[in-house]
Scaffold this active site. Structure first.
Site, PDB file in Angstrom:
ATOM      1  N   CYS A 161       0.805  -1.225   0.000  1.00  0.00           N
ATOM      2  CA  CYS A 161       0.000   0.000   0.000  1.00  0.00           C
ATOM      3  C   CYS A 161       0.838   1.276   0.000  1.00  0.00           C
ATOM      4  CB  CYS A 161      -0.948  -0.024   1.188  1.00  0.00           C
ATOM      5  SG  CYS A 161      -1.924  -1.540   1.266  1.00  0.00           S
ATOM      6  N   HIS A 301      -2.835   7.849   6.194  1.00  0.00           N
ATOM      7  CA  HIS A 301      -3.019   6.501   5.650  1.00  0.00           C
ATOM      8  C   HIS A 301      -4.387   5.992   6.090  1.00  0.00           C
ATOM      9  CE1 HIS A 301      -1.988   2.681   3.973  1.00  0.00           C
ATOM     10  NE2 HIS A 301      -2.012   2.056   5.136  1.00  0.00           N
ATOM     11  N   GLU A 312      -0.676   5.080  13.549  1.00  0.00           N
ATOM     12  CA  GLU A 312      -0.400   6.283  12.766  1.00  0.00           C
ATOM     13  C   GLU A 312      -0.551   7.540  13.618  1.00  0.00           C
ATOM     14  OE1 GLU A 312      -1.359   8.383   8.458  1.00  0.00           O
ATOM     15  OE2 GLU A 312      -2.710   6.816   9.199  1.00  0.00           O
ATOM     16  N   LYS A 333      -9.924   7.644   2.595  1.00  0.00           N
ATOM     17  CA  LYS A 333     -10.327   6.235   2.485  1.00  0.00           C
ATOM     18  C   LYS A 333     -11.714   6.001   3.076  1.00  0.00           C
ATOM     19  CE  LYS A 333      -5.734   3.993   2.473  1.00  0.00           C
ATOM     20  NZ  LYS A 333      -4.823   5.138   2.680  1.00  0.00           N
ATOM     21  N   HIS A 338      -9.864   1.557   0.429  1.00  0.00           N
ATOM     22  CA  HIS A 338      -8.402   1.461   0.357  1.00  0.00           C
ATOM     23  C   HIS A 338      -8.002   0.880  -0.997  1.00  0.00           C
ATOM     24  CE1 HIS A 338      -4.327   1.003   1.199  1.00  0.00           C
ATOM     25  NE2 HIS A 338      -4.347   0.246   2.288  1.00  0.00           N
ATOM     26  N   PHE A 397       1.946  -3.385   3.995  1.00  0.00           N
ATOM     27  CA  PHE A 397       2.377  -4.663   4.550  1.00  0.00           C
ATOM     28  C   PHE A 397       3.874  -4.831   4.289  1.00  0.00           C
ATOM     29  CE2 PHE A 397      -1.895  -7.170   4.199  1.00  0.00           C
ATOM     30  CZ  PHE A 397      -2.428  -6.383   5.215  1.00  0.00           C
TER      31      PHE A 397
END
Length: 411
Positions: A161, A301, A312, A333, A338, A397
């Protein structure tokens, strides 16, 4: 002194539709692009929701025969790049094709084609002769270069991502050091299919709020239960400032800097102390040549996962100290889901649209903010504010963290 890099073109394919205007309209009207997938058997799939592109017609950008030989992520990449190229007013007369390059990445690549050909191989031992070119992520950059005869730097990045922001950062550096004058950069993804959704579902990474799809993506909310998958592409034209001025290009914003780091923690879970994510933001601010106090907004994010959102917020507080409480933070998002490898490209475009319109787009569905996330997350209602400096975070990830910074362009 390194050369300044500006943004002169933008193209987007999102769950709001095809094109920048549809993205802008969806954001301004605070809509949700998340829908119930009516072709998913409820007996087989715990998750049946996603941010899906519903109005896609590849033949607007690609010949019909060519489109048949592409996974949808490649189609999205070419569509978004074509719109960005047109928006920037580029043509063979105003660019040097040997100094114009492409870096478009994807987190997953051609998963739909992989699924279909695997099923065909098991049943008949046959696969398409275009199987390999249809699934490899670098083909997005290759196909765009072929379309426009671009012979400059060209490759792909893939960091889950964080992909789009990495693509934008390395493309910016290529211009800064003089290896190119123009770069087409961003990301594309199309993993909204049974195997893609089931893969994330069994990890318990995504939301199972099938009864209320438009409320499912709820970053920073205490009732969040996972992210909502989306699909699409976000592609941006980066250009050396003097090159853009010389050809009379309109300039959307200046790309100031780039930061990156790795959690070195786990494959999937972010480091809860947020230290490496904070490093990414600090590196970005330093690379931009600005002070932390100059940053006014962060497009977070903000995926809507229980662990990720808190990590975050912790990272933002470490990176900015007392200034963190003065920052406006939101997650788009919440509206489009996402988009995985395409997320950073679309979210930077969204931030630029907000900067141009004087609007901080809100985090919708933020009805009960998690008390661990004690920051200004702009809940549910847009903020009409002129802002000049913003960051956009993308974390992936593998612990990959990436941050880009933009500034409102002024001579």
């Amino acid at each position: 002194m390194s050369r300044r890099v500006v943004i002169t073109g933008m193209g987007a394919v999102t769950p709001f539709g095809v094109g920048i205007e549809k993205l802008k309209d969806g954001l301004i009207n605070k809509r949700s692009g998340v829908v119930l997938l009516d072709d998913f058997d409820p007996e087989k799939f715990r998750c049946r929701i996603a941010g899906k592109v519903l109005d896609w017609d590849p033949e607007k950008f690609i010949l019909k025969q060519e489109a048949r030989r592409m996974d949808k992520f490649l189609q999205f990449a070419i569509g978004a790049a074509s719109m960005a190229y047109e928006d920037a007013g580029l043509n063979s007369d105003n660019i040097d094709n040997e100094r114009t390059g492409v870096i478009i990445g994807s987190g997953i690549g051609g998963i739909s084609v992989f699924k279909d050909n695997t099923e065909s191989f098991i049943a008949t031992s046959k696969v398409s002769p275009f199987f390999i070119p249809m699934i490899i992520t670098n083909m997005a950059s290759g196909k765009v270069a072929i379309k426009y005869n671009l012979k400059g730097p060209n490759y792909s990045v893939s960091s889950a991502c964080a992909t789009s922001n990495h693509a934008l950062g390395v493309a910016m550096d290529i211009i800064r050091v003089g290896r190119a004058d123009v770069m087409i950069a961003g990301g594309a993804e199309s993993a909204v299919n049974p195997i893609g959704i089931q893969g994330f579902a069994v990890m318990k990474a995504i939301s199972f709020r099938n009864d209320d799809p438009q409320k499912a993506s709820r970053p920073f909310d205490k009732d969040r239960d996972g992210f909502v998958m989306g699909e699409g592409a976000g592609v941006i034209i980066l250009e050396e400032l003097e090159h853009a001025r010389k050809r009379g290009a309109k300039i959307h914003a200046e790309l100031l800097g780039f930061g990156m780091s790795n959690d070195a923690f786990e494959m999937v879970a972010p480091d809860p102390n947020g230290h490496a994510a904070a490093l990414s933001m600090r590196h970005c601010v330093k690379d931009s040549g600005i002070k932390p106090e100059e940053v006014e907004y962060i497009n977070a994010h903000g995926t809507s996962t229980p662990v990720g959102d808190v990590a975050e917020a912790t990272a933002i507080k470490e990176a900015f100290g007392d200034h963190a409480k003065k920052l406006m933070i939101s997650s788009t998002k919440s509206m489009i889901g996402h988009l995985l490898g395409a997320a950073g490209g679309v979210e930077l475009i969204s931030t630029i649209i907000g900067m141009q319109e004087g609007i901080i787009f809100p985090t919708i569905n933020l009805d009960n903010q998690d008390p661990q996330i004690d920051l200004d997350c702009v809940p549910n209602k847009e903020r009409k504010v002129e802002f000049k400096v913003a960051l956009s975070n993308s974390f992936g990830f593998g612990g990959h963290n990436s941050t880009v910074a933009i500034r409102k362009y002024e001579e």
